[in-house]
Design a protein around this motif. Structure first.
Motif, PDB file in Angstrom:
ATOM      1  N   THR A  66       7.159  -4.826  -1.786  1.00 56.45           N
ATOM      2  CA  THR A  66       7.429  -3.961  -0.634  1.00 56.45           C
ATOM      3  C   THR A  66       6.386  -4.171   0.453  1.00 56.45           C
ATOM      4  O   THR A  66       6.719  -4.262   1.644  1.00 56.45           O
ATOM      5  CB  THR A  66       7.444  -2.484  -1.076  1.00 56.45           C
ATOM      6  OG1 THR A  66       8.377  -2.307  -2.144  1.00 56.45           O
ATOM      7  CG2 THR A  66       7.819  -1.578   0.076  1.00 56.45           C
ATOM      8  N   ASN A  67       5.113  -4.247   0.059  1.00 55.72           N
ATOM      9  CA  ASN A  67       4.046  -4.464   1.036  1.00 55.72           C
ATOM     10  C   ASN A  67       4.227  -5.791   1.771  1.00 55.72           C
ATOM     11  O   ASN A  67       4.029  -5.873   2.988  1.00 55.72           O
ATOM     12  CB  ASN A  67       2.679  -4.446   0.336  1.00 55.72           C
ATOM     13  CG  ASN A  67       2.228  -3.038  -0.018  1.00 55.72           C
ATOM     14  OD1 ASN A  67       2.478  -2.103   0.721  1.00 55.72           O
ATOM     15  ND2 ASN A  67       1.574  -2.893  -1.149  1.00 55.72           N
ATOM     16  N   GLN A  68       4.607  -6.823   1.029  1.00 52.82           N
ATOM     17  CA  GLN A  68       4.783  -8.130   1.644  1.00 52.82           C
ATOM     18  C   GLN A  68       5.898  -8.115   2.684  1.00 52.82           C
ATOM     19  O   GLN A  68       5.748  -8.636   3.797  1.00 52.82           O
ATOM     20  CB  GLN A  68       5.097  -9.176   0.568  1.00 52.82           C
ATOM     21  CG  GLN A  68       5.175 -10.608   1.116  1.00 52.82           C
ATOM     22  CD  GLN A  68       3.882 -11.044   1.760  1.00 52.82           C
ATOM     23  OE1 GLN A  68       2.821 -11.016   1.136  1.00 52.82           O
ATOM     24  NE2 GLN A  68       3.938 -11.428   3.034  1.00 52.82           N
ATOM     25  N   SER A  69       7.008  -7.472   2.339  1.00 52.59           N
ATOM     26  CA  SER A  69       8.130  -7.416   3.286  1.00 52.59           C
ATOM     27  C   SER A  69       7.776  -6.601   4.521  1.00 52.59           C
ATOM     28  O   SER A  69       8.193  -6.938   5.636  1.00 52.59           O
ATOM     29  CB  SER A  69       9.368  -6.836   2.591  1.00 52.59           C
ATOM     30  OG  SER A  69       9.135  -5.492   2.182  1.00 52.59           O
ATOM     31  N   LEU A  70       6.981  -5.540   4.345  1.00 54.56           N
ATOM     32  CA  LEU A  70       6.591  -4.712   5.490  1.00 54.56           C
ATOM     33  C   LEU A  70       5.562  -5.424   6.362  1.00 54.56           C
ATOM     34  O   LEU A  70       5.590  -5.305   7.595  1.00 54.56           O
ATOM     35  CB  LEU A  70       6.026  -3.374   4.989  1.00 54.56           C
ATOM     36  CG  LEU A  70       7.065  -2.408   4.390  1.00 54.56           C
ATOM     37  CD1 LEU A  70       6.377  -1.224   3.730  1.00 54.56           C
ATOM     38  CD2 LEU A  70       8.030  -1.924   5.462  1.00 54.56           C
ATOM     39  N   GLN A  71       4.641  -6.171   5.739  1.00 51.11           N
ATOM     40  CA  GLN A  71       3.649  -6.913   6.508  1.00 51.11           C
ATOM     41  C   GLN A  71       4.304  -7.997   7.355  1.00 51.11           C
ATOM     42  O   GLN A  71       3.794  -8.358   8.429  1.00 51.11           O
ATOM     43  CB  GLN A  71       2.619  -7.539   5.563  1.00 51.11           C
ATOM     44  CG  GLN A  71       1.629  -6.521   4.997  1.00 51.11           C
ATOM     45  CD  GLN A  71       0.670  -7.132   3.976  1.00 51.11           C
ATOM     46  OE1 GLN A  71       1.032  -8.057   3.250  1.00 51.11           O
ATOM     47  NE2 GLN A  71      -0.542  -6.615   3.919  1.00 51.11           N
ATOM     48  N   ASP A  72       5.444  -8.498   6.900  1.00 43.02           N
ATOM     49  CA  ASP A  72       6.145  -9.549   7.632  1.00 43.02           C
ATOM     50  C   ASP A  72       6.802  -9.033   8.906  1.00 43.02           C
ATOM     51  O   ASP A  72       7.025  -9.813   9.846  1.00 43.02           O
ATOM     52  CB  ASP A  72       7.216 -10.202   6.737  1.00 43.02           C
ATOM     53  CG  ASP A  72       6.610 -11.012   5.607  1.00 43.02           C
ATOM     54  OD1 ASP A  72       5.419 -11.374   5.702  1.00 43.02           O
ATOM     55  OD2 ASP A  72       7.321 -11.259   4.606  1.00 43.02           O
ATOM     56  N   VAL A  73       7.106  -7.729   8.940  1.00 43.08           N
ATOM     57  CA  VAL A  73       7.853  -7.204  10.097  1.00 43.08           C
ATOM     58  C   VAL A  73       7.069  -6.185  10.924  1.00 43.08           C
ATOM     59  O   VAL A  73       7.459  -5.876  12.042  1.00 43.08           O
ATOM     60  CB  VAL A  73       9.180  -6.558   9.626  1.00 43.08           C
ATOM     61  CG1 VAL A  73      10.073  -7.607   8.986  1.00 43.08           C
ATOM     62  CG2 VAL A  73       8.942  -5.408   8.665  1.00 43.08           C
ATOM     63  N   ILE A  74       5.965  -5.653  10.384  1.00 42.52           N
ATOM     64  CA  ILE A  74       5.207  -4.620  11.100  1.00 42.52           C
ATOM     65  C   ILE A  74       3.775  -5.095  11.329  1.00 42.52           C
ATOM     66  O   ILE A  74       2.990  -5.178  10.377  1.00 42.52           O
ATOM     67  CB  ILE A  74       5.189  -3.287  10.317  1.00 42.52           C
ATOM     68  CG1 ILE A  74       6.613  -2.773  10.123  1.00 42.52           C
ATOM     69  CG2 ILE A  74       4.346  -2.244  11.049  1.00 42.52           C
ATOM     70  CD1 ILE A  74       6.687  -1.485   9.326  1.00 42.52           C
ATOM     71  N   PRO A  75       3.406  -5.409  12.551  1.00 44.23           N
ATOM     72  CA  PRO A  75       2.027  -5.815  12.849  1.00 44.23           C
ATOM     73  C   PRO A  75       1.052  -4.665  12.552  1.00 44.23           C
ATOM     74  O   PRO A  75       1.309  -3.515  12.891  1.00 44.23           O
ATOM     75  CB  PRO A  75       2.059  -6.133  14.349  1.00 44.23           C
ATOM     76  CG  PRO A  75       3.508  -6.344  14.665  1.00 44.23           C
ATOM     77  CD  PRO A  75       4.264  -5.458  13.739  1.00 44.23           C
ATOM     78  N   GLY A  76      -0.053  -4.978  11.911  1.00 44.20           N
ATOM     79  CA  GLY A  76      -1.066  -3.972  11.631  1.00 44.20           C
ATOM     80  C   GLY A  76      -0.747  -3.066  10.462  1.00 44.20           C
ATOM     81  O   GLY A  76      -1.417  -2.057  10.269  1.00 44.20           O
ATOM     82  N   TYR A  77       0.277  -3.415   9.708  1.00 42.27           N
ATOM     83  CA  TYR A  77       0.639  -2.588   8.551  1.00 42.27           C
ATOM     84  C   TYR A  77      -0.455  -2.631   7.485  1.00 42.27           C
ATOM     85  O   TYR A  77      -0.962  -3.708   7.142  1.00 42.27           O
ATOM     86  CB  TYR A  77       1.966  -3.068   7.952  1.00 42.27           C
ATOM     87  CG  TYR A  77       2.283  -2.445   6.606  1.00 42.27           C
ATOM     88  CD1 TYR A  77       2.743  -1.137   6.523  1.00 42.27           C
ATOM     89  CD2 TYR A  77       2.097  -3.160   5.422  1.00 42.27           C
ATOM     90  CE1 TYR A  77       3.019  -0.561   5.300  1.00 42.27           C
ATOM     91  CE2 TYR A  77       2.378  -2.595   4.192  1.00 42.27           C
ATOM     92  CZ  TYR A  77       2.833  -1.289   4.125  1.00 42.27           C
ATOM     93  OH  TYR A  77       3.102  -0.720   2.908  1.00 42.27           O
ATOM     94  N   SER A  78      -0.829  -1.465   6.964  1.00 44.70           N
ATOM     95  CA  SER A  78      -1.813  -1.368   5.877  1.00 44.70           C
ATOM     96  C   SER A  78      -1.063  -1.121   4.577  1.00 44.70           C
ATOM     97  O   SER A  78      -0.338  -0.124   4.447  1.00 44.70           O
ATOM     98  CB  SER A  78      -2.798  -0.224   6.137  1.00 44.70           C
ATOM     99  OG  SER A  78      -3.540  -0.464   7.314  1.00 44.70           O
ATOM    100  N   LYS A  79      -1.240  -2.015   3.630  1.00 46.00           N
ATOM    101  CA  LYS A  79      -0.472  -1.934   2.392  1.00 46.00           C
ATOM    102  C   LYS A  79      -0.848  -0.704   1.570  1.00 46.00           C
ATOM    103  O   LYS A  79      -1.968  -0.196   1.641  1.00 46.00           O
ATOM    104  CB  LYS A  79      -0.658  -3.196   1.553  1.00 46.00           C
ATOM    105  CG  LYS A  79      -2.081  -3.433   1.086  1.00 46.00           C
ATOM    106  CD  LYS A  79      -2.141  -4.746   0.286  1.00 46.00           C
ATOM    107  CE  LYS A  79      -3.563  -5.011  -0.216  1.00 46.00           C
ATOM    108  NZ  LYS A  79      -3.627  -6.274  -1.013  1.00 46.00           N
ATOM    109  N   VAL A  80       0.115  -0.243   0.787  1.00 46.06           N
ATOM    110  CA  VAL A  80      -0.078   0.881  -0.133  1.00 46.06           C
ATOM    111  C   VAL A  80      -0.219   0.312  -1.542  1.00 46.06           C
ATOM    112  O   VAL A  80       0.688  -0.364  -2.032  1.00 46.06           O
ATOM    113  CB  VAL A  80       1.112   1.859  -0.076  1.00 46.06           C
ATOM    114  CG1 VAL A  80       0.945   2.968  -1.120  1.00 46.06           C
ATOM    115  CG2 VAL A  80       1.228   2.466   1.323  1.00 46.06           C
ATOM    116  N   CYS A  81      -1.347   0.589  -2.190  1.00 47.14           N
ATOM    117  CA  CYS A  81      -1.608   0.088  -3.540  1.00 47.14           C
ATOM    118  C   CYS A  81      -1.390   1.202  -4.558  1.00 47.14           C
ATOM    119  O   CYS A  81      -1.286   2.386  -4.202  1.00 47.14           O
ATOM    120  CB  CYS A  81      -3.029  -0.453  -3.647  1.00 47.14           C
ATOM    121  SG  CYS A  81      -3.357  -1.813  -2.507  1.00 47.14           S
TER     122      CYS A  81
END
Length: 341
Positions: A66-81
């Motif tokens: 999920t984090n990878q897909s969100l990082q691909d489309v949202i600049p500056g996205y901070s992943k949730v661990c």
């Protein structure tokens, strides 16, 4: 499990929308309440499965995808661990407050005053006044923090304040998580001043109960201590024996928990041939065999009814060790001998 993973992924995506998307312009009171409802759901999932290594691995893999897909489309996205899951509501709130597109109506709602008559919205809990509630908690934690006054009188005043604040939180509904979060904040704020924190807890438990409004916070505090084993052990080690006995006489629940801590301390002891004595091996803080015996003696003197059953239990433990009467072979046998001298 497939449904849980799907909900987990959807909630992480929801947090990303809350923090980075202009879609929050369309959010209303009900949408925000639903969002926090899903965040609470994931916090519950964490508490349910965090100790299950197999399920944890699957959830971590889902979070990575999920984090990878969100990082691909949202600049500056901070992943949730995975370790972030217990504080998803906090992350959601930060995301909303930092999003410039958040409607002023939602901002006013978050900083507003909750109506005590109607604090739910159908299936989801009302989040009106959430920020105000956090500010109140932070303020109370600041007041309860051990700044300069480490005296017994200061602890008594802070103990009474702690009971009052817990009572206010518990009166808002059946959900005890706000009170648990508040105690966690107080504990964190007292880091490095553990003895003072223990004195405040003791003072809160010994505050005169004039009404059910004071009884409920004390019962909650006792339950919280029983679930926080390290805090309970630290409290039993840090407080003077006289204060522990006062607590044991006032609260049967504390008396039983105190006795369990003493037995835990004994079970962690090994006999040192070089010292000719039983010593702690793992318990922190360490307690000597002499201090352990003194704790038991004081507890039995204050609560005679506890002695018979406890000695029966200790004798059963001695028998399970082989029932030898030779010093150094069984901590339970040597403890019984010391108690009966």
């Amino acid at each position: 499990m497939e449904a849980v993973l799907k909900n987990l992924s959807s909630t992480v995506e929801l947090l990303a929308v809350a923090a980075h998307s202009s879609a929050v312009k369309q959010w209303d009171r009900h949408t925000v309440s639903r969002a926090f409802g899903w965040a609470r759901y994931c916090e519950h999932v964490f508490s349910r499965f965090h100790s299950n290594s197999a399920i944890r691995r699957v959830m971590e893999q889902q979070l990575q995808l999920t984090n990878q897909s969100l990082q691909d489309v949202i600049p500056g996205y901070s992943k949730v661990c995975f370790p972030d899951l217990p504080r998803l509501q906090h992350l959601l709130l930060l995301g909303l407050l930092n999003n410039p597109e958040l409607p002023i109506s939602i901002m006013k709602m978050l900083f507003g005053t909750r109506n005590p008559v109607d604090n739910t919205q159908g299936q989801y809990q009302d989040v009106t006044g959430l920020c105000s509630h956090i500010i109140q908690c932070k303020s109370a934690c600041k007041v309860l923090s051990p700044v300069t006054d480490l005296s017994a009188a200061g602890a008594e005043v802070q103990g009474a304040m702690l009971v009052e604040r817990l009572g206010a939180l518990l009166s808002q509904g059946s959900d005890t998580r706000p009170a648990e979060h508040f105690l966690g904040c107080v504990l964190q704020g007292c880091e490095g001043a553990g003895q003072h924190f223990c004195l405040v807890i003791a003072a809160a438990l010994l505050t005169t109960k004039n009404s059910a409004a004071q009884t409920a916070p004390q019962e909650f505090l006792l339950d919280w201590l029983q679930n926080k084993h390290s805090v309970l052990q630290g409290l039993c080690s840090a407080l003077p024996a006289t204060l522990l006995i006062d607590l044991a006489k006032e609260h049967n629940k504390f008396r039983d928990a105190y006795c369990d801590v003493l037995k835990k301390w004994a079970s962690d002891m090994e006999y040192s041939i070089s010292e000719g004595e039983w010593v702690q091996t793992s318990t922190i803080p360490t307690v000597s065999f002499q201090k352990l015996t003194a704790h038991f003696m004081a507890l039995f003197e204050a609560c005679p009814s506890l002695r018979v059953n406890t000695e029966k239990e200790l004798n059963a433990l001695k028998i399970s060790d082989g029932d030898f009467d030779v010093r150094g072979l069984s901590v339970w046998g040597d403890l019984l001998s010391a108690l009966n001298e």
